[in-house]
Design a protein around this motif. Sequence first.
Motif, PDB file in Angstrom:
ATOM      1  N   SER A  67      16.145 -14.287  73.927  1.00  0.00           N
ATOM      2  CA  SER A  67      17.359 -13.962  74.691  1.00  0.00           C
ATOM      3  C   SER A  67      17.900 -12.649  74.142  1.00  0.00           C
ATOM      4  N   ILE A  68      18.248 -11.745  75.039  1.00  0.00           N
ATOM      5  CA  ILE A  68      18.921 -10.503  74.631  1.00  0.00           C
ATOM      6  C   ILE A  68      20.321 -10.585  75.238  1.00  0.00           C
ATOM      7  N   ILE A  69      21.325 -10.542  74.393  1.00  0.00           N
ATOM      8  CA  ILE A  69      22.686 -10.819  74.877  1.00  0.00           C
ATOM      9  C   ILE A  69      23.620  -9.658  74.556  1.00  0.00           C
ATOM     10  N   ASN A  70      24.270  -9.147  75.601  1.00  0.00           N
ATOM     11  CA  ASN A  70      25.306  -8.132  75.403  1.00  0.00           C
ATOM     12  C   ASN A  70      26.641  -8.851  75.246  1.00  0.00           C
ATOM     13  N   LEU A  71      27.318  -8.589  74.154  1.00  0.00           N
ATOM     14  CA  LEU A  71      28.569  -9.298  73.867  1.00  0.00           C
ATOM     15  C   LEU A  71      29.766  -8.427  74.242  1.00  0.00           C
ATOM     16  N   PRO A  72      30.930  -9.055  74.484  1.00  0.00           N
ATOM     17  CA  PRO A  72      32.123  -8.254  74.765  1.00  0.00           C
ATOM     18  C   PRO A  72      32.446  -7.312  73.599  1.00  0.00           C
ATOM     19  N   GLN A  73      32.942  -6.132  73.938  1.00  0.00           N
ATOM     20  CA  GLN A  73      33.233  -5.107  72.928  1.00  0.00           C
ATOM     21  C   GLN A  73      34.160  -5.637  71.831  1.00  0.00           C
ATOM     22  N   GLU A  74      35.085  -6.531  72.216  1.00  0.00           N
ATOM     23  CA  GLU A  74      36.084  -7.033  71.249  1.00  0.00           C
ATOM     24  C   GLU A  74      35.427  -7.772  70.079  1.00  0.00           C
ATOM     25  N   ASP A 273      42.680 -34.871  73.719  1.00  0.00           N
ATOM     26  CA  ASP A 273      44.014 -34.715  74.277  1.00  0.00           C
ATOM     27  C   ASP A 273      45.015 -35.605  73.532  1.00  0.00           C
ATOM     28  N   TYR A 274      44.569 -36.814  73.220  1.00  0.00           N
ATOM     29  CA  TYR A 274      45.430 -37.835  72.621  1.00  0.00           C
ATOM     30  C   TYR A 274      45.834 -37.467  71.191  1.00  0.00           C
ATOM     31  N   MET A 275      44.909 -36.821  70.457  1.00  0.00           N
ATOM     32  CA  MET A 275      45.206 -36.654  69.028  1.00  0.00           C
ATOM     33  C   MET A 275      45.565 -35.234  68.602  1.00  0.00           C
ATOM     34  N   CYS A 276      45.319 -34.222  69.465  1.00  0.00           N
ATOM     35  CA  CYS A 276      45.479 -32.840  68.988  1.00  0.00           C
ATOM     36  C   CYS A 276      46.807 -32.211  69.380  1.00  0.00           C
ATOM     37  N   ASP A 277      47.223 -31.218  68.578  1.00  0.00           N
ATOM     38  CA  ASP A 277      48.371 -30.389  68.932  1.00  0.00           C
ATOM     39  C   ASP A 277      47.893 -29.101  69.594  1.00  0.00           C
ATOM     40  N   TYR A 278      46.802 -28.545  69.071  1.00  0.00           N
ATOM     41  CA  TYR A 278      46.252 -27.293  69.592  1.00  0.00           C
ATOM     42  C   TYR A 278      44.747 -27.444  69.777  1.00  0.00           C
ATOM     43  N   VAL A 279      44.197 -26.575  70.624  1.00  0.00           N
ATOM     44  CA  VAL A 279      42.750 -26.609  70.859  1.00  0.00           C
ATOM     45  C   VAL A 279      42.184 -25.190  70.799  1.00  0.00           C
ATOM     46  N   HIS A 280      41.072 -25.048  70.079  1.00  0.00           N
ATOM     47  CA  HIS A 280      40.275 -23.820  70.136  1.00  0.00           C
ATOM     48  C   HIS A 280      39.099 -24.099  71.074  1.00  0.00           C
ATOM     49  N   VAL A 281      38.842 -23.204  72.005  1.00  0.00           N
ATOM     50  CA  VAL A 281      37.666 -23.356  72.872  1.00  0.00           C
ATOM     51  C   VAL A 281      36.516 -22.579  72.241  1.00  0.00           C
ATOM     52  N   LEU A 282      35.353 -23.205  72.173  1.00  0.00           N
ATOM     53  CA  LEU A 282      34.160 -22.487  71.714  1.00  0.00           C
ATOM     54  C   LEU A 282      33.289 -22.177  72.911  1.00  0.00           C
ATOM     55  N   TYR A 283      32.898 -20.932  73.051  1.00  0.00           N
ATOM     56  CA  TYR A 283      32.020 -20.589  74.166  1.00  0.00           C
ATOM     57  C   TYR A 283      30.893 -19.704  73.644  1.00  0.00           C
ATOM     58  N   GLY A 284      29.916 -19.472  74.485  1.00  0.00           N
ATOM     59  CA  GLY A 284      28.772 -18.660  74.072  1.00  0.00           C
ATOM     60  C   GLY A 284      27.523 -19.171  74.733  1.00  0.00           C
ATOM     61  N   LYS A 285      26.396 -18.999  74.061  1.00  0.00           N
ATOM     62  CA  LYS A 285      25.129 -19.502  74.588  1.00  0.00           C
ATOM     63  C   LYS A 285      24.572 -20.452  73.544  1.00  0.00           C
ATOM     64  N   PRO A 286      24.357 -21.733  73.914  1.00  0.00           N
ATOM     65  CA  PRO A 286      23.882 -22.684  72.920  1.00  0.00           C
ATOM     66  C   PRO A 286      22.652 -22.177  72.174  1.00  0.00           C
ATOM     67  N   ARG A 287      22.669 -22.365  70.868  1.00  0.00           N
ATOM     68  CA  ARG A 287      21.591 -21.982  69.945  1.00  0.00           C
ATOM     69  C   ARG A 287      21.430 -20.467  69.802  1.00  0.00           C
ATOM     70  N   ALA A 288      22.267 -19.675  70.479  1.00  0.00           N
ATOM     71  CA  ALA A 288      22.166 -18.218  70.359  1.00  0.00           C
ATOM     72  C   ALA A 288      23.421 -17.655  69.675  1.00  0.00           C
ATOM     73  N   TYR A 289      24.585 -17.899  70.256  1.00  0.00           N
ATOM     74  CA  TYR A 289      25.812 -17.424  69.626  1.00  0.00           C
ATOM     75  C   TYR A 289      26.993 -18.265  70.099  1.00  0.00           C
ATOM     76  N   GLY A 290      28.060 -18.226  69.314  1.00  0.00           N
ATOM     77  CA  GLY A 290      29.277 -18.938  69.691  1.00  0.00           C
ATOM     78  C   GLY A 290      30.488 -18.114  69.296  1.00  0.00           C
ATOM     79  N   VAL A 291      31.552 -18.215  70.103  1.00  0.00           N
ATOM     80  CA  VAL A 291      32.798 -17.498  69.823  1.00  0.00           C
ATOM     81  C   VAL A 291      33.932 -18.520  69.820  1.00  0.00           C
ATOM     82  N   VAL A 292      34.774 -18.460  68.778  1.00  0.00           N
ATOM     83  CA  VAL A 292      35.924 -19.359  68.710  1.00  0.00           C
ATOM     84  C   VAL A 292      37.121 -18.625  69.312  1.00  0.00           C
TER      85      VAL A 292
END
Length: 588
Positions: A67-74, A273-292
């Motif tokens: 996989s060749i992945i271009n990531l957001p500049q940020e 939903d029941y137990m948390c105050d805040y949530v971080h979403v993790l996204y990316g491509k499984p087994r390649a990269y992840g962003v919190v």
Amino acid sequence: MPRIAILDQDSCQPKRCSLECHRYCPGVRTGDDTVVIDERTGRPTIFEELCTGCGICVHKCPFRAISIINLPQELEGRRIHRYGPNRFALYELPIPRAGKVMGLVGQNGTGKTTALEILAGRLGPNLGSREAAPPKVLNEFFKGSELQAYFARIGRVKTAYKPQAIDGLPKVVRGEVGALLAKADERGASRELSEALGLSEVLDRNVKLLSGGELQRLAIAATAVREADIYYFDEPSSHLDVYQRLNAARVIRGLAEAGKAVLVVEHDLAMLDYMCDYVHVLYGKPRAYGVVSSPRGVRVGINVFLDGYLREENVRFRRESIRFEVRPPSKARVAGRAMFSYPKLKKRFKGFELEVTPGSVYVGEVVGVVGPNAIGKTTFVRMLAGELKPTVGRLGFKLAVAHKSQYLKIEFGGTVEAWLRELIGEFGPSFDPEILQPLEVRPLLERRLEELSGGELQRIAIAACLGQPADIYLIDEPSAYLDVEQRLSTARVIRRVIERREAAAFVVDHDMLSVDFVSDRLLVFTGEPSQVGKTQGPLGMREGMNMFLREVGVTFRRDPQTGRPRANKPGSGLDREQKERGEYFYLG
Ligand code: SF4
Ligand code: SF4
């Protein structure tokens, strides 16, 4: 734009290809070392600084290993950890906060466990280089963020960690449950937590005799009795029924209420939903990269995850958003064509009796099966499958049954494809588009069964069950080990296959969102776990959910934006009002 090249180590098979990644790379052809083949392993290394991102190797590799992945500049300069060249990379980290439960939600393989391991001090972040970064470098990297103070103290922050995999626990700890908890207890809380988690009756039982659910509750208790600043729980609801999940959620919330920082990875959105105050979403491509992502309030965070779009970051990480709808009953069910009926049945074991009240199932219908663990759900399923003979009553029908067991022990010394072919013969024309592709089984066909993770085994077991021609499909705990998206796509596949084949299905599950998503009606199990169980129904969704949730003591409403069921906070105005009206699962 930052670019990463990922080589899937499981898919790359240099002995079975012509090294196309090397042969066709324009960089290599003009004399650069863009792709270098390791003499010992025969595998390629792609040098990202030389790679132009043309994508030729991606298409030429016969095993789709690159996989060749271009990531957001940020994300430039925001890499927290990389497992080596062309391997998984994690960007950003979640932020523990005292007195709060922070949740992490995202696809499997996007780095949730890596993030927890780093924060728990079990894995030194390397910021993308070969060695773990020294404290001075980390201090500079996190300067000005909430994590700067955290990493400045990381050697002194006391952490307690419940790992994701608990099946192997009996291999690392020995002895009886009570003695183990007493030894771990630094807060004088073992008695209280044993009761809260329903462990009191197994305190004198040896760890090696515990079920999956008991091991999970022991692991949660053994983590929560420690004296720590930060508590980490990786998938605490696996193997637990709804009652036990709620109890675990209350224990976890209790730690935050005592001023501790808590981080939880969880795929059951109702529990998150029941137990948390805040949530971080993790996204990316499984087994390649992840962003919190940055943290959001729990409602907004889960909705953002379902929507697939992070507005502040301007990132769309999923093409379609996930919506929950109050579905009309399936057409076949409206037509009322009964598939089969079963009479009153009983099954007795030593110390346990299950009573099955008579019921009917319609053509094209999916019946959700809900109730606590050890109440007879699997016994019911196995009687229908002809694997167990009822003690009282007789099943007179002769219908073909396909059964996916709750346990994923598959003994087969070959590839996934060979196993599937042995089980279901030649693949029919609809098997690939209808089942293999949406369940993401296609990329696993060449892999050997013994190499697969729990989630991968689950997907192939579901595919094998649905791939068989049958009148009734009995699918026991399909959502275990799957992430949210996989749970929902599995539910869609089950519904489509059952409707198109004019078959019927019983689906046993503990994830309320999956149950809501997949079921036309509900079969509710009541009684006393390990002693006596009784079936009620199949009932309409509203009636069934009300009966089931009244027993559990929790109410749900629907989120106006996504339609997803949300657990009301216990004792809140809505909780009290819905309980008074007897509407535990608000369908409006
Ligand atoms: S990446 Fe593909 S083409 Fe390259 S060695 Fe591996 S399997 Fe062969
Ligand atoms: S993407 Fe293009 S330049 Fe980069 S390694 Fe592959 S073939 Fe070579």
